[in-house]
Design a protein around this motif. Sequence first.
Motif, PDB file in Angstrom:
ATOM      1  N   SER A 198      16.816   4.769  -3.117  1.00 30.85           N
ATOM      2  CA  SER A 198      17.183   3.376  -3.397  1.00 30.85           C
ATOM      3  C   SER A 198      16.128   2.701  -4.253  1.00 30.85           C
ATOM      4  O   SER A 198      16.448   1.927  -5.159  1.00 30.85           O
ATOM      5  CB  SER A 198      17.351   2.592  -2.095  1.00 30.85           C
ATOM      6  OG  SER A 198      18.384   3.153  -1.323  1.00 30.85           O
ATOM      7  N   THR A 199      14.875   3.004  -3.967  1.00 34.09           N
ATOM      8  CA  THR A 199      13.788   2.398  -4.737  1.00 34.09           C
ATOM      9  C   THR A 199      13.933   2.736  -6.221  1.00 34.09           C
ATOM     10  O   THR A 199      13.706   1.889  -7.085  1.00 34.09           O
ATOM     11  CB  THR A 199      12.430   2.882  -4.202  1.00 34.09           C
ATOM     12  OG1 THR A 199      12.327   2.522  -2.825  1.00 34.09           O
ATOM     13  CG2 THR A 199      11.280   2.269  -4.974  1.00 34.09           C
ATOM     14  N   THR A 200      14.326   3.960  -6.509  1.00 29.12           N
ATOM     15  CA  THR A 200      14.507   4.351  -7.909  1.00 29.12           C
ATOM     16  C   THR A 200      15.553   3.453  -8.581  1.00 29.12           C
ATOM     17  O   THR A 200      15.314   2.905  -9.663  1.00 29.12           O
ATOM     18  CB  THR A 200      14.950   5.834  -7.992  1.00 29.12           C
ATOM     19  OG1 THR A 200      13.992   6.635  -7.295  1.00 29.12           O
ATOM     20  CG2 THR A 200      15.058   6.290  -9.430  1.00 29.12           C
ATOM     21  N   GLY A 235       0.791  -1.222   0.000  1.00 30.13           N
ATOM     22  CA  GLY A 235       0.000   0.000   0.000  1.00 30.13           C
ATOM     23  C   GLY A 235       0.827   1.277   0.000  1.00 30.13           C
ATOM     24  O   GLY A 235       0.297   2.367  -0.161  1.00 30.13           O
ATOM     25  N   ILE A 236       2.150   1.143   0.178  1.00 27.26           N
ATOM     26  CA  ILE A 236       3.001   2.331   0.247  1.00 27.26           C
ATOM     27  C   ILE A 236       3.340   2.829  -1.158  1.00 27.26           C
ATOM     28  O   ILE A 236       3.885   2.083  -1.968  1.00 27.26           O
ATOM     29  CB  ILE A 236       4.310   2.024   1.005  1.00 27.26           C
ATOM     30  CG1 ILE A 236       3.994   1.538   2.417  1.00 27.26           C
ATOM     31  CG2 ILE A 236       5.211   3.254   1.042  1.00 27.26           C
ATOM     32  CD1 ILE A 236       5.209   1.017   3.153  1.00 27.26           C
ATOM     33  N   HIS A 237       2.996   4.067  -1.430  1.00 28.98           N
ATOM     34  CA  HIS A 237       3.292   4.658  -2.726  1.00 28.98           C
ATOM     35  C   HIS A 237       4.687   5.273  -2.664  1.00 28.98           C
ATOM     36  O   HIS A 237       4.858   6.448  -2.376  1.00 28.98           O
ATOM     37  CB  HIS A 237       2.229   5.731  -3.038  1.00 28.98           C
ATOM     38  CG  HIS A 237       2.141   6.071  -4.487  1.00 28.98           C
ATOM     39  ND1 HIS A 237       1.168   6.896  -4.995  1.00 28.98           N
ATOM     40  CD2 HIS A 237       2.884   5.701  -5.554  1.00 28.98           C
ATOM     41  CE1 HIS A 237       1.331   7.018  -6.308  1.00 28.98           C
ATOM     42  NE2 HIS A 237       2.370   6.305  -6.664  1.00 28.98           N
ATOM     43  N   PRO A 287      25.002  -1.842  -4.692  1.00 27.88           N
ATOM     44  CA  PRO A 287      23.788  -1.619  -3.893  1.00 27.88           C
ATOM     45  C   PRO A 287      24.065  -1.011  -2.522  1.00 27.88           C
ATOM     46  O   PRO A 287      25.196  -1.023  -2.032  1.00 27.88           O
ATOM     47  CB  PRO A 287      23.207  -3.021  -3.755  1.00 27.88           C
ATOM     48  CG  PRO A 287      24.365  -3.941  -3.870  1.00 27.88           C
ATOM     49  CD  PRO A 287      25.350  -3.262  -4.787  1.00 27.88           C
ATOM     50  N   GLU A 288      22.992  -0.509  -1.941  1.00 25.45           N
ATOM     51  CA  GLU A 288      23.060   0.051  -0.592  1.00 25.45           C
ATOM     52  C   GLU A 288      23.525  -1.031   0.382  1.00 25.45           C
ATOM     53  O   GLU A 288      23.073  -2.170   0.331  1.00 25.45           O
ATOM     54  CB  GLU A 288      21.656   0.527  -0.207  1.00 25.45           C
ATOM     55  CG  GLU A 288      21.586   1.266   1.101  1.00 25.45           C
ATOM     56  CD  GLU A 288      20.202   1.925   1.283  1.00 25.45           C
ATOM     57  OE1 GLU A 288      19.247   1.523   0.607  1.00 25.45           O
ATOM     58  OE2 GLU A 288      20.120   2.849   2.107  1.00 25.45           O
ATOM     59  N   GLY A 289      24.436  -0.676   1.271  1.00 23.33           N
ATOM     60  CA  GLY A 289      24.897  -1.643   2.271  1.00 23.33           C
ATOM     61  C   GLY A 289      25.940  -2.618   1.731  1.00 23.33           C
ATOM     62  O   GLY A 289      26.155  -3.676   2.308  1.00 23.33           O
ATOM     63  N   GLU A 340      23.825   9.750  -2.392  1.00 21.23           N
ATOM     64  CA  GLU A 340      24.798  10.063  -1.348  1.00 21.23           C
ATOM     65  C   GLU A 340      24.111  10.849  -0.230  1.00 21.23           C
ATOM     66  O   GLU A 340      23.372  11.788  -0.484  1.00 21.23           O
ATOM     67  CB  GLU A 340      25.944  10.868  -1.998  1.00 21.23           C
ATOM     68  CG  GLU A 340      27.008  11.342  -1.056  1.00 21.23           C
ATOM     69  CD  GLU A 340      27.621  10.250  -0.217  1.00 21.23           C
ATOM     70  OE1 GLU A 340      28.157   9.285  -0.800  1.00 21.23           O
ATOM     71  OE2 GLU A 340      27.547  10.330   1.030  1.00 21.23           O
ATOM     72  N   GLN A 341      24.332  10.399   1.020  1.00 22.68           N
ATOM     73  CA  GLN A 341      23.759  11.109   2.162  1.00 22.68           C
ATOM     74  C   GLN A 341      24.421  12.471   2.354  1.00 22.68           C
ATOM     75  O   GLN A 341      23.770  13.445   2.716  1.00 22.68           O
ATOM     76  CB  GLN A 341      23.959  10.302   3.458  1.00 22.68           C
ATOM     77  CG  GLN A 341      22.998   9.168   3.675  1.00 22.68           C
ATOM     78  CD  GLN A 341      21.559   9.627   3.787  1.00 22.68           C
ATOM     79  OE1 GLN A 341      21.264  10.796   4.000  1.00 22.68           O
ATOM     80  NE2 GLN A 341      20.649   8.679   3.617  1.00 22.68           N
ATOM     81  N   ASN A 342      25.724  12.481   2.120  1.00 22.64           N
ATOM     82  CA  ASN A 342      26.470  13.721   2.309  1.00 22.64           C
ATOM     83  C   ASN A 342      26.248  14.611   1.083  1.00 22.64           C
ATOM     84  O   ASN A 342      26.980  14.562   0.094  1.00 22.64           O
ATOM     85  CB  ASN A 342      27.951  13.389   2.490  1.00 22.64           C
ATOM     86  CG  ASN A 342      28.777  14.636   2.760  1.00 22.64           C
ATOM     87  OD1 ASN A 342      28.324  15.760   2.512  1.00 22.64           O
ATOM     88  ND2 ASN A 342      29.975  14.433   3.261  1.00 22.64           N
TER      89      ASN A 342
END
Lengths: 297, 236
Positions: free
Chosen positions: B41-43, B13-15, B82-84, B192-194
């Motif tokens: 990340s979803t992108t 249900g999450i858009h 990938p992330e992580g 990137e978070q930074n």
Amino acid sequence: MTIESFLQNLSNGISLGALYALISIGYTMVYGILRLINFAHGDLVMLGAYFAFYGVAMFVLPWWLAFPLAILFTTLIGIVIEKAAYKPLREFPRINLFAAAVAVAFLLENLAIVIFGGRPKAFARPAFLDQLLKIGNISFVSYTPVIIITTIVLCTVLILIISRTKAGIAMRALSKDIETTGLMGVDTNRIIMFAFMLGSALAAAGGILWAIKFPQINPLMGVMPGLKAFIAAVLGGIGNVWGAMIGGLLLGVVEIMLVAFFPQLAGYRDAFAYTILIVLLLFRPNGIMGEVQAEKV
Amino acid sequence: MLKIENLHVYYGGIHALQSISLQVPEGKIISLLGANGAGKSTTLRTIMGIVKPSEGRIEFLGESLVGLKSFQVVMKGIALAPEGRRVFTNLTVTENLALGAYIRSEKAQIREDIEEIYSLFPRLKEREKQSAGTLSGGEQQMLALGRALMSKPKLLMIDEPSLGLAPVLSQGVLSKLKELNQTRGQTILLIEQNARAALSIADYAYILETGIVKLEGPAAELASDDAVRRTYLGIH
Ligand SMILES: Nc1ncnc2c1ncn2[C@@H]1O[C@H](COP(=O)(O)OP(=O)(O)OP(=O)(O)O)[C@@H](O)[C@H]1O
Ligand SMILES: [Mg+2]
């Protein structure tokens, strides 16, 4: 016990263990990749034996043609099982896969009873596997060294595939992380199918060798070896191919030697053998070759 | 090179992505910024075929990627670190890199490229026969990056390369990326978070907020934009 009878029992135990090893590899590979205990795996052992039987008895093929063909057909059935029964369920909760595996096992056993007939059949050994050999005072039938050597050859080939080839590296990667393996450009469905192929082929080879050692085949003949090979896989550390080989060997030797040393326990052979195994697992819960599960996140 | 239009993604249900559009031109570094849970990340996971979009287009070099499996996307010339990190801890460092080159078949060339990764990250060379599980977080990040490069991607996508790295190391990783871009013309899509560091190496950036593109523009402009500075760069 004389040294002769000790060696005789040992060779017997090793050849039985070799068969457990061949069969348990399929369990451990499929588990390693899909976290699935493929309960139908033992029945591939039975199919391998029956196909070899019919190849020789009905189609009058020479053994060197009938046996590889039996392995081929069993492998094809292994692939069909994966594609038809397991692949469609992969995205669902694990328990569905387990139920499917049990269902496939019953299906194969019942089909075998209907198609092959429930009555046991006598499996005719090729003549060269039926010679009584003697080294000094130790006597054994020629199939014993053949079983052991065949197993060593097959296991070596398997280890080379897993450790050296691209598909083998992909298979190991897959057992850690399917999604990321796909990101490497690996067609993960194909690698999973390849793992089923290898496991099924080894189970079929194990089935034929089993029928050579115990030349009476019946539709439920795969059940006990299947269960024991499963235990061997757990004992060795499920998911680990080396572990499956060691576990199988150990199981076979323990089973035979226990009775050799304590003949009065013959009736309790399995009970005692498995008590020892339970104790062993208490001390090494991840199995002999099982890795300690500690990972960086 | 890559063109995404009106991409929608649902997790149940999450858009998660609500009409995302973005472009990655050849030879550029494009950065994807935004808070946690914005949909970055979803992108990338949708581009790789891990997640299926409910609507929208993804075009790479004129071909649609929608409906392809990950391995097919890789064969088109896209790689994702990938992330992580997600290195294969049960494989050796060299095996991880070799697996990154799975779609390629020229053995000698692959061996050369592995050596090139090692000259890029000498730390990995010293540990080539060790299992990747024994590497430190930073070393694993280098491996993840090297592994993604091994497929010789036309487009390299990286999800938070500096996650969990010491500032010095993360600065090092980002300057490696810039170097790849300048010496080889490597096209890069970077999460990137930074944000400040990302804007300093990127040509163009998109700022995502709860599944929509909130803001976009040339990196230099965004970096000097007052609102961006306040909200994303923490400068008052
Ligand atoms: N597998 C999943 N199942 C359900 N919801 C998910 C899943 N993955 C992500 N989401 C949700 O989708 C939204 C976007 O997540 P996404 O991982 O794309 O964010 P992100 O921008 O990469 O965040 P971060 O900076 O924390 O990595 C979040 O609300 C998240 O909770
Ligand atoms: Mg993310």
